[in-house]
Design a protein around this motif. Sequence first.
Motif, short mmCIF file in Angstrom:
data_model
loop_
_atom_site.label_atom_id
_atom_site.label_comp_id
_atom_site.label_asym_id
_atom_site.label_seq_id
_atom_site.Cartn_x
_atom_site.Cartn_y
_atom_site.Cartn_z
N SER A 1 28.48 11.56 34.47
CA SER A 1 29.13 11.76 35.77
C SER A 1 28.11 12.08 36.86
N ARG B 1 39.19 5.59 31.96
CA ARG B 1 37.81 5.81 31.56
C ARG B 1 37.64 5.72 30.04
N TYR B 2 38.57 6.29 29.28
CA TYR B 2 38.38 6.24 27.83
C TYR B 2 38.60 4.85 27.26
N SER C 1 26.53 16.58 31.97
CA SER C 1 26.26 15.21 31.52
C SER C 1 24.80 14.83 31.70
N THR D 1 30.50 12.91 25.03
CA THR D 1 30.88 13.57 26.27
C THR D 1 30.17 14.92 26.35
N ALA E 1 27.20 5.46 30.61
CA ALA E 1 28.36 4.83 31.22
C ALA E 1 28.88 5.72 32.33
N HIS E 2 29.09 5.14 33.51
CA HIS E 2 29.55 5.90 34.67
C HIS E 2 30.76 5.23 35.29
N CYS E 3 31.80 6.02 35.57
CA CYS E 3 33.02 5.51 36.23
C CYS E 3 33.04 5.97 37.69
N ILE F 1 30.78 7.74 21.31
CA ILE F 1 30.79 8.05 22.75
C ILE F 1 30.59 9.55 22.87
N ARG G 1 31.35 0.80 24.39
CA ARG G 1 30.76 1.21 23.10
C ARG G 1 30.66 0.02 22.15
N THR H 1 28.56 9.51 28.36
CA THR H 1 29.36 9.44 29.59
C THR H 1 28.66 10.27 30.65
N PHE I 1 35.28 3.21 28.18
CA PHE I 1 34.19 3.72 27.34
C PHE I 1 34.22 3.03 25.96
#
Length: 423
Positions: free
Chosen positions: A26, A103-104, A31, A121, A48-50, A119, A111, A24, A107
């Motif tokens: 950011s 987000r989860y 990260s 973090t 993965a970016h939100c 995943i 995945r 994840t 994710f």
Amino acid sequence: MKQKIAQYINQHRLFFPKDKVLVTLSGGADSVALLRLLPVIGYTCEAAHCNFHLRGEESNRDENFVRQLCQEQQVPLHIVHFDTEREAKERHISIEMAARELRYDWFEKVRKECGATVIATAHHQDDSVETLLLNLIRGTGINGLCGIRPKNGNIVRPLLCLDRKDITDYLSAIGQPYVTDSTNLQDEYTRNKIRLNLLPLMREINPSVKESILKTAEHLNDAASLYKVSIENAKQRVLTPQGIRIDALKQEVAAETVLFEILHPIGFNASQIKDVYRSLDGQPGKSFRNADWQVVKDRELLLIAPLQEASRPTLEIKEYSYTPEFVIPRDKDTACFDADKLPSPLSLRRWKQGDTFVPFGMKGKKKVSDYLTDRKFSLVRKEQQWLLCCGDEIVWLVGERADNRFRIDSNTRRVLVATVVTK
């Protein structure tokens, strides 16, 4: 540092050499460090970016940064955009909670799609210490004092062996820039007070306070494991398919704690659970509800059931001529009546206190509540009983017993058959 993280991953069996890891990302220091370290150690990564669109141009800045970083490091990148404020409003939850759930959920979807095992973090030691103190200040049980766990299902935290300074020193040493990590959507105001005010004050008392807190969290983690085993054993002693055996619960060493661990996961808060506990020696009938569940104090059990309206039964009603060939059905979901004894239209309703009927085969009236009690129905089951009525008179306790006054007899010419339709 690479060796330290590798040892930590192996020690806690977070993942294995052939596993693909979804990082994840950011754009913040932690990260970015995670993304740079894992490939060096030998793991295959995707990122993965939100973009939650909560900070205007800063949100787009972070997205552009992670795009460039992943391109430079040749790491596949997944990006999603959320209208977080709209989602929070529609779900009637806080923006922080909406962002976490969004987000989860995403994710986990990514995945599965990319074939990653876990995943990852970028939580680190300082996050764990701050979380423990935050939980302590707000009030928590033993699990809230264990800090952040290295692994929770498919979520892993490989950087929990490092603190914030370790991470920034590493990025400085390799010349890797990062953006200010302002995408942490937890209560930063409170966390900043802990980070900038409370922890420095605690260091004046004990310069190694952070290490002491982490060591305490480790001990509490072991205690939590023992606690979990004890609670599971207690649940086996007190739980039945319908609910909790009151006498068995009262024999437990920490009965209120056992009750808490049963009811809290289904949404009851500490105050409600205390009220339930106080009701154990009271009269049957007390009911406790949250948005989804109800607990009812019955004679010997605390009944636990999903809070849903007993669905209105669908009845199929047909009329037949009463001839010698007519066979009266005997199953409980069918009832037969003399049609000429039913002058008013039929209707369905719930039973209520004071209702009476003449049970089939009897002559005198009986309270519906007494009939249901004689049948040893629980309070929850009683709530689900429907009645078929003709005007003000009860014709049938649906699925249970017909009223004797409307029975078929030697004078019957027309038969009305009511059947519960199974959906």
